[in-house]
Design a protein around this motif. Sequence first.
Motif, mmCIF file in Angstrom:
data_model
loop_
_atom_site.group_PDB
_atom_site.id
_atom_site.type_symbol
_atom_site.label_atom_id
_atom_site.label_comp_id
_atom_site.label_asym_id
_atom_site.label_seq_id
_atom_site.Cartn_x
_atom_site.Cartn_y
_atom_site.Cartn_z
ATOM 1 N N ARG A 270 0.685 -0.843 0.169
ATOM 2 C CA ARG A 270 -0.241 -0.060 -0.572
ATOM 3 C C ARG A 270 0.851 0.914 0.106
ATOM 4 N NH1 ARG A 270 -5.506 -0.181 2.230
ATOM 5 N NH2 ARG A 270 -4.966 1.664 2.715
ATOM 6 N N PRO A 271 0.156 2.361 -0.549
ATOM 7 C CA PRO A 271 1.575 3.860 -0.708
ATOM 8 C C PRO A 271 1.257 4.530 0.471
ATOM 9 C CG PRO A 271 -1.326 4.045 -1.817
ATOM 10 C CD PRO A 271 -0.450 2.477 -1.309
ATOM 11 N N ASP A 272 0.865 3.824 1.680
ATOM 12 C CA ASP A 272 1.150 4.482 2.740
ATOM 13 C C ASP A 272 1.956 3.717 3.648
ATOM 14 O OD1 ASP A 272 -0.949 2.556 2.816
ATOM 15 O OD2 ASP A 272 -2.318 4.314 4.604
ATOM 16 N N TRP A 273 1.990 3.017 3.455
ATOM 17 C CA TRP A 273 3.232 2.322 3.841
ATOM 18 C C TRP A 273 4.747 3.170 4.436
ATOM 19 C CZ3 TRP A 273 3.728 -3.656 1.936
ATOM 20 C CH2 TRP A 273 1.985 -4.502 2.991
ATOM 21 N N SER A 274 4.497 2.634 6.055
ATOM 22 C CA SER A 274 5.975 4.002 6.130
ATOM 23 C C SER A 274 6.850 3.010 7.628
ATOM 24 C CB SER A 274 5.396 5.508 7.168
ATOM 25 O OG SER A 274 4.543 4.768 7.990
ATOM 26 N N ASP B 23 3.107 -2.127 9.784
ATOM 27 C CA ASP B 23 3.103 -2.091 7.974
ATOM 28 C C ASP B 23 2.365 -3.169 7.297
ATOM 29 O OD1 ASP B 23 1.173 0.348 8.365
ATOM 30 O OD2 ASP B 23 3.288 1.417 7.356
ATOM 31 N N ALA C 216 5.358 2.106 -2.158
ATOM 32 C CA ALA C 216 5.707 3.292 -0.515
ATOM 33 C C ALA C 216 7.002 3.437 -0.939
ATOM 34 C CB ALA C 216 5.089 2.533 0.649
ATOM 35 N N ARG C 217 8.100 3.677 0.342
ATOM 36 C CA ARG C 217 9.494 4.228 0.034
ATOM 37 C C ARG C 217 9.887 2.788 1.010
ATOM 38 N NH1 ARG C 217 12.664 7.954 -1.534
ATOM 39 N NH2 ARG C 217 11.392 10.726 -1.801
ATOM 40 N N TYR D 171 11.880 2.143 3.940
ATOM 41 C CA TYR D 171 10.837 2.333 5.558
ATOM 42 C C TYR D 171 10.313 1.440 6.627
ATOM 43 C CZ TYR D 171 12.036 7.779 4.264
ATOM 44 O OH TYR D 171 12.502 9.241 4.261
ATOM 45 N N TYR D 172 9.604 1.045 5.120
ATOM 46 C CA TYR D 172 8.708 -0.109 5.426
ATOM 47 C C TYR D 172 9.466 -1.690 5.732
ATOM 48 C CZ TYR D 172 7.677 -1.342 0.977
ATOM 49 O OH TYR D 172 7.470 -2.897 -0.277
ATOM 50 N N THR E 56 4.493 7.193 -10.437
ATOM 51 C CA THR E 56 3.576 6.892 -9.373
ATOM 52 C C THR E 56 4.349 6.309 -8.029
ATOM 53 O OG1 THR E 56 3.278 4.524 -9.786
ATOM 54 C CG2 THR E 56 1.977 6.985 -10.869
#
Length: 334
Positions: free
Chosen positions: A45-49, A53, A94-95, A98-99, A144
Amino acid sequence: IENFYLSLKSKPFVILAGTSGTGKTKLVKLFAEAIGAAFELVSVRPDWSDGSDLFGHTDLNGNFIPGPVCSAFDTAINEPKRPVFMCLDEMNLARVEYYLSDFLSVIESREKINGHIVTEGIAQYENGIPENLYVIGTVNMDETTFPFSKKVLDRANTIEFSYVDLMPKQRTGETFAPQKLPNDFLSTEYLVLAADCTEDKALVEKICTELQALNGKLLKANAHVGFRVRDEIVFYMLNNEKAGNLLSYEQAMDNEIMQKILPRIQGSSVAIKTLMIDMFKFCMGNVSGIDADTGNVGEQMKNAASSAKYPESAKKIGYMMTRFEDDGFTSYWL
Protein backbone atom coordinates in the motif's frame (compact mmCIF):
# COMPACT_ATOMS: atom_id res chain seq x y z
CA ILE A 1 14.56 -19.05 -14.94
CA GLU A 2 18.14 -20.14 -14.25
CA ASN A 3 18.98 -16.57 -13.27
CA PHE A 4 15.98 -16.34 -10.94
CA TYR A 5 16.95 -19.62 -9.28
CA LEU A 6 20.58 -18.61 -8.79
CA SER A 7 19.55 -15.21 -7.44
CA LEU A 8 17.22 -16.79 -4.87
CA LYS A 9 19.85 -19.31 -3.85
CA SER A 10 22.50 -16.63 -3.43
CA LYS A 11 20.25 -14.52 -1.19
CA PRO A 12 16.56 -14.88 -0.27
CA PHE A 13 15.71 -11.36 -1.47
CA VAL A 14 15.18 -10.63 -5.17
CA ILE A 15 13.66 -7.67 -7.03
CA LEU A 16 11.90 -8.15 -10.39
CA ALA A 17 11.67 -4.86 -12.27
CA GLY A 18 10.22 -3.84 -15.59
CA THR A 19 7.20 -2.86 -17.63
CA SER A 20 3.78 -3.50 -16.15
CA GLY A 21 2.14 -6.66 -17.43
CA THR A 22 5.30 -8.59 -18.35
CA GLY A 23 4.64 -11.49 -15.97
CA LYS A 24 6.84 -10.63 -12.99
CA THR A 25 4.34 -11.79 -10.36
CA LYS A 26 3.36 -14.73 -12.55
CA LEU A 27 6.95 -15.93 -12.68
CA VAL A 28 7.13 -16.05 -8.89
CA LYS A 29 3.81 -17.93 -8.64
CA LEU A 30 4.65 -20.47 -11.37
CA PHE A 31 8.16 -21.09 -10.03
CA ALA A 32 6.69 -21.71 -6.57
CA GLU A 33 4.15 -24.14 -8.02
CA ALA A 34 6.85 -25.95 -10.03
CA ILE A 35 8.92 -26.79 -6.94
CA GLY A 36 6.02 -27.28 -4.52
CA ALA A 37 6.68 -24.10 -2.55
CA ALA A 38 4.01 -22.10 -0.74
CA PHE A 39 3.12 -18.77 -2.37
CA GLU A 40 1.90 -15.71 -0.48
CA LEU A 41 1.02 -12.50 -2.33
CA VAL A 42 1.29 -9.24 -0.38
CA SER A 43 0.03 -6.11 -2.12
CA VAL A 44 2.02 -3.09 -0.97
CA ARG A 45 0.00 0.00 0.00
CA PRO A 46 1.27 3.51 -0.76
CA ASP A 47 0.74 4.64 2.87
CA TRP A 48 3.14 2.11 4.40
CA SER A 49 5.84 3.93 6.35
CA ASP A 50 7.30 1.55 8.97
CA GLY A 51 7.54 -2.08 10.03
CA SER A 52 4.20 -2.13 11.83
CA ASP A 53 2.48 -1.87 8.44
CA LEU A 54 3.97 -5.29 7.63
CA PHE A 55 4.03 -7.12 10.94
CA GLY A 56 0.91 -5.72 12.58
CA HIS A 57 0.05 -3.46 15.49
CA THR A 58 -1.99 -3.26 18.68
CA ASP A 59 -5.21 -1.28 18.42
CA LEU A 60 -6.67 1.11 21.03
CA ASN A 61 -8.46 -1.79 22.73
CA GLY A 62 -5.24 -3.72 23.21
CA ASN A 63 -6.02 -6.26 20.47
CA PHE A 64 -3.18 -7.29 18.17
CA ILE A 65 -3.97 -6.88 14.47
CA PRO A 66 -1.67 -9.15 12.40
CA GLY A 67 0.10 -7.56 9.44
CA PRO A 68 -0.03 -8.81 5.83
CA VAL A 69 3.33 -10.63 6.04
CA CYS A 70 2.42 -12.65 9.13
CA SER A 71 0.74 -15.38 7.10
CA ALA A 72 3.94 -16.05 5.11
CA PHE A 73 6.09 -16.00 8.26
CA ASP A 74 3.71 -18.38 10.06
CA THR A 75 3.59 -20.76 7.08
CA ALA A 76 7.40 -20.83 6.93
CA ILE A 77 7.66 -21.50 10.67
CA ASN A 78 5.02 -24.25 10.62
CA GLU A 79 6.48 -25.97 7.52
CA PRO A 80 10.26 -25.55 8.00
CA LYS A 81 11.28 -27.97 5.23
CA ARG A 82 9.10 -26.33 2.55
CA PRO A 83 10.17 -23.17 0.71
CA VAL A 84 7.79 -20.23 1.14
CA PHE A 85 7.70 -17.45 -1.46
CA MET A 86 6.40 -14.08 -0.25
CA CYS A 87 5.81 -11.75 -3.20
CA LEU A 88 5.67 -8.03 -2.36
CA ASP A 89 3.64 -6.83 -5.33
CA GLU A 90 4.35 -3.25 -6.51
CA MET A 91 6.79 -2.94 -3.63
CA ASN A 92 7.89 0.62 -4.48
CA LEU A 93 4.42 2.18 -4.25
CA ALA A 94 5.74 3.17 -0.81
CA ARG A 95 9.33 3.95 0.19
CA VAL A 96 10.96 0.52 0.52
CA GLU A 97 13.72 1.66 2.86
CA TYR A 98 11.04 2.95 5.28
CA TYR A 99 8.58 0.08 5.66
CA LEU A 100 11.13 -2.68 4.98
CA SER A 101 13.97 -1.23 7.05
CA ASP A 102 13.77 -3.88 9.79
CA PHE A 103 13.93 -6.70 7.26
CA LEU A 104 16.82 -5.07 5.36
CA SER A 105 18.83 -4.83 8.58
CA VAL A 106 17.99 -8.25 10.01
CA ILE A 107 18.69 -10.17 6.79
CA GLU A 108 22.31 -9.02 7.08
CA SER A 109 22.62 -10.86 10.42
CA ARG A 110 22.31 -14.30 8.80
CA GLU A 111 24.70 -16.92 10.13
CA LYS A 112 24.84 -20.70 10.10
CA ILE A 113 24.37 -22.49 13.44
CA ASN A 114 24.10 -26.29 13.66
CA GLY A 115 23.45 -26.51 9.94
CA HIS A 116 20.63 -23.94 9.96
CA ILE A 117 20.65 -20.33 8.79
CA VAL A 118 19.42 -18.05 11.56
CA THR A 119 19.03 -14.31 12.03
CA GLU A 120 18.35 -11.89 14.83
CA GLY A 121 14.75 -11.42 15.91
CA ILE A 122 12.40 -9.27 13.86
CA ALA A 123 9.17 -7.68 15.19
CA GLN A 124 7.23 -10.35 17.13
CA TYR A 125 9.29 -13.19 15.61
CA GLU A 126 12.02 -13.63 18.21
CA ASN A 127 13.66 -16.45 16.26
CA GLY A 128 14.19 -14.18 13.30
CA ILE A 129 13.50 -14.62 9.60
CA PRO A 130 12.78 -18.30 8.79
CA GLU A 131 15.50 -19.81 6.62
CA ASN A 132 12.89 -21.15 4.20
CA LEU A 133 11.26 -17.74 3.55
CA TYR A 134 12.13 -16.08 0.24
CA VAL A 135 11.09 -12.48 -0.39
CA ILE A 136 10.57 -11.34 -3.97
CA GLY A 137 9.51 -7.80 -4.80
CA THR A 138 7.98 -6.70 -8.10
CA VAL A 139 8.41 -3.09 -9.19
CA ASN A 140 7.42 -0.72 -11.97
CA MET A 141 9.49 2.44 -12.33
CA ASP A 142 7.21 5.33 -13.30
CA GLU A 143 5.92 8.64 -11.95
CA THR A 144 3.70 6.89 -9.36
CA THR A 145 6.52 4.97 -7.64
CA PHE A 146 9.61 5.69 -5.53
CA PRO A 147 13.24 5.06 -6.57
CA PHE A 148 15.48 2.70 -4.63
CA SER A 149 18.26 3.69 -2.29
CA LYS A 150 21.62 1.93 -2.46
CA LYS A 151 20.75 0.28 0.86
CA VAL A 152 18.02 -1.66 -0.96
CA LEU A 153 19.92 -2.29 -4.19
CA ASP A 154 22.98 -3.63 -2.37
CA ARG A 155 20.88 -6.32 -0.67
CA ALA A 156 19.09 -7.77 -3.69
CA ASN A 157 19.60 -9.06 -7.19
CA THR A 158 17.53 -6.79 -9.45
CA ILE A 159 16.31 -8.71 -12.48
CA GLU A 160 14.93 -6.48 -15.23
CA PHE A 161 12.10 -7.44 -17.59
CA SER A 162 12.50 -4.98 -20.44
CA TYR A 163 12.07 -6.72 -23.78
CA VAL A 164 8.53 -7.87 -24.66
CA ASP A 165 7.69 -10.03 -27.69
CA LEU A 166 3.97 -9.50 -28.31
CA MET A 167 3.64 -12.30 -30.86
CA PRO A 168 1.69 -15.21 -29.35
CA LYS A 169 3.55 -18.48 -28.94
CA GLN A 170 1.98 -21.92 -29.02
CA ARG A 171 3.16 -24.28 -26.29
CA THR A 172 5.00 -27.26 -27.66
CA GLY A 173 7.02 -30.11 -26.26
CA GLU A 174 6.82 -32.20 -23.15
CA THR A 175 4.98 -31.05 -20.03
CA PHE A 176 6.10 -31.83 -16.49
CA ALA A 177 4.23 -32.26 -13.25
CA PRO A 178 5.17 -30.02 -10.30
CA GLN A 179 7.78 -31.42 -7.93
CA LYS A 180 7.89 -31.23 -4.16
CA LEU A 181 11.41 -30.05 -3.50
CA PRO A 182 12.81 -29.45 0.01
CA ASN A 183 14.23 -26.14 1.14
CA ASP A 184 17.74 -27.50 0.45
CA PHE A 185 17.03 -26.83 -3.24
CA LEU A 186 17.17 -23.08 -2.55
CA SER A 187 19.11 -22.79 0.71
CA THR A 188 22.65 -21.55 0.21
CA GLU A 189 25.81 -22.93 1.76
CA TYR A 190 27.66 -19.63 1.25
CA LEU A 191 27.27 -16.94 3.91
CA VAL A 192 30.82 -15.81 4.72
CA LEU A 193 33.30 -15.60 1.85
CA ALA A 194 36.44 -16.25 3.90
CA ALA A 195 34.98 -19.24 5.75
CA ASP A 196 32.68 -20.90 3.21
CA CYS A 197 34.58 -20.56 -0.07
CA THR A 198 37.99 -22.04 0.79
CA GLU A 199 37.54 -24.98 -1.62
CA ASP A 200 36.90 -22.63 -4.55
CA LYS A 201 39.88 -20.33 -4.09
CA ALA A 202 40.88 -20.17 -7.76
CA LEU A 203 37.39 -19.20 -8.98
CA VAL A 204 36.93 -16.71 -6.13
CA GLU A 205 40.22 -15.00 -7.01
CA LYS A 206 39.25 -14.86 -10.70
CA ILE A 207 35.92 -13.21 -9.87
CA CYS A 208 37.43 -10.78 -7.36
CA THR A 209 40.15 -9.77 -9.81
CA GLU A 210 37.47 -8.72 -12.31
CA LEU A 211 35.46 -6.96 -9.63
CA GLN A 212 38.55 -5.11 -8.40
CA ALA A 213 39.18 -3.77 -11.91
CA LEU A 214 35.52 -2.84 -12.27
CA ASN A 215 35.45 -1.14 -8.88
CA GLY A 216 38.40 1.03 -9.88
CA LYS A 217 36.28 2.48 -12.69
CA LEU A 218 33.25 2.93 -10.41
CA LEU A 219 35.38 4.73 -7.82
CA LYS A 220 36.02 7.63 -10.22
CA ALA A 221 32.29 8.48 -10.12
CA ASN A 222 31.84 7.56 -6.44
CA ALA A 223 29.67 4.58 -7.44
CA HIS A 224 32.00 1.87 -6.15
CA VAL A 225 30.73 -1.17 -4.26
CA GLY A 226 31.64 -2.67 -0.91
CA PHE A 227 32.21 -6.12 0.52
CA ARG A 228 28.50 -7.03 0.59
CA VAL A 229 28.10 -6.67 -3.17
CA ARG A 230 31.40 -8.47 -3.79
CA ASP A 231 30.37 -11.40 -1.61
CA GLU A 232 26.93 -11.76 -3.18
CA ILE A 233 28.35 -11.73 -6.71
CA VAL A 234 30.87 -14.39 -5.70
CA PHE A 235 28.12 -16.51 -4.10
CA TYR A 236 26.00 -16.25 -7.26
CA MET A 237 28.91 -17.39 -9.40
CA LEU A 238 29.78 -20.26 -7.04
CA ASN A 239 26.16 -21.41 -6.89
CA ASN A 240 26.12 -21.42 -10.70
CA GLU A 241 29.19 -23.65 -10.85
CA LYS A 242 27.91 -25.93 -8.10
CA ALA A 243 24.61 -26.37 -10.00
CA GLY A 244 26.53 -27.77 -12.95
CA ASN A 245 27.14 -24.48 -14.77
CA LEU A 246 23.54 -23.61 -15.57
CA LEU A 247 25.04 -20.55 -17.27
CA SER A 248 28.49 -20.00 -18.73
CA TYR A 249 30.90 -17.91 -16.66
CA GLU A 250 30.37 -14.97 -19.03
CA GLN A 251 26.55 -15.24 -18.89
CA ALA A 252 26.57 -15.42 -15.09
CA MET A 253 28.93 -12.45 -14.70
CA ASP A 254 26.91 -10.52 -17.28
CA ASN A 255 23.80 -11.08 -15.15
CA GLU A 256 25.54 -9.89 -12.01
CA ILE A 257 26.87 -6.71 -13.61
CA MET A 258 23.31 -5.99 -14.76
CA GLN A 259 21.75 -6.86 -11.40
CA LYS A 260 24.26 -5.62 -8.81
CA ILE A 261 26.39 -2.92 -10.47
CA LEU A 262 24.45 -0.99 -13.12
CA PRO A 263 21.41 -0.14 -10.92
CA ARG A 264 23.75 2.01 -8.80
CA ILE A 265 24.68 4.31 -11.69
CA GLN A 266 22.76 7.54 -12.15
CA GLY A 267 23.48 11.21 -12.55
CA SER A 268 24.17 14.07 -14.95
CA SER A 269 27.87 14.76 -14.42
CA VAL A 270 30.72 14.34 -16.86
CA ALA A 271 32.08 11.70 -14.48
CA ILE A 272 28.99 9.55 -15.09
CA LYS A 273 29.45 9.78 -18.87
CA THR A 274 33.12 8.85 -18.52
CA LEU A 275 32.15 5.96 -16.22
CA MET A 276 29.70 4.57 -18.76
CA ILE A 277 32.34 4.67 -21.48
CA ASP A 278 34.83 2.89 -19.21
CA MET A 279 32.18 0.36 -18.18
CA PHE A 280 31.31 -0.30 -21.81
CA LYS A 281 34.98 -0.94 -22.65
CA PHE A 282 35.14 -3.35 -19.70
CA CYS A 283 32.05 -5.23 -20.93
CA MET A 284 33.45 -5.37 -24.45
CA GLY A 285 36.69 -6.89 -23.18
CA ASN A 286 38.57 -3.56 -23.22
CA VAL A 287 37.94 -3.15 -26.98
CA SER A 288 35.45 -0.31 -27.15
CA GLY A 289 34.33 -0.37 -30.77
CA ILE A 290 33.12 3.25 -30.39
CA ASP A 291 34.37 6.77 -31.06
CA ALA A 292 33.35 8.88 -28.08
CA ASP A 293 34.17 12.12 -29.92
CA THR A 294 31.75 11.75 -32.85
CA GLY A 295 28.38 11.90 -31.04
CA ASN A 296 25.59 9.32 -30.85
CA VAL A 297 27.76 7.29 -28.51
CA GLY A 298 24.76 5.41 -27.12
CA GLU A 299 23.75 4.19 -30.58
CA GLN A 300 27.33 3.13 -31.30
CA MET A 301 27.31 1.15 -28.05
CA LYS A 302 24.03 -0.60 -28.82
CA ASN A 303 25.25 -1.56 -32.29
CA ALA A 304 28.55 -2.94 -30.97
CA ALA A 305 27.10 -4.72 -27.90
CA SER A 306 26.33 -8.02 -29.64
CA SER A 307 30.06 -8.79 -29.90
CA ALA A 308 30.80 -7.91 -26.27
CA LYS A 309 32.14 -10.26 -23.63
CA TYR A 310 29.15 -9.23 -21.51
CA PRO A 311 26.55 -8.29 -24.17
CA GLU A 312 23.46 -7.62 -22.02
CA SER A 313 25.34 -5.22 -19.76
CA ALA A 314 26.95 -3.53 -22.77
CA LYS A 315 23.56 -3.05 -24.43
CA LYS A 316 22.06 -1.64 -21.22
CA ILE A 317 24.92 0.84 -20.93
CA GLY A 318 24.14 1.87 -24.52
CA TYR A 319 20.55 2.69 -23.58
CA MET A 320 21.74 4.56 -20.50
CA MET A 321 24.18 6.58 -22.62
CA THR A 322 21.45 7.43 -25.14
CA ARG A 323 19.31 8.84 -22.33
CA PHE A 324 22.29 10.83 -21.06
CA GLU A 325 22.82 12.32 -24.52
CA ASP A 326 19.11 13.13 -24.96
CA ASP A 327 18.22 14.36 -21.45
CA GLY A 328 21.52 15.26 -19.79
CA PHE A 329 20.73 12.69 -17.09
CA THR A 330 20.69 8.91 -16.92
CA SER A 331 19.85 6.01 -14.61
CA TYR A 332 19.36 2.27 -14.82
CA TRP A 333 15.60 2.84 -14.69
CA LEU A 334 14.91 4.06 -18.21
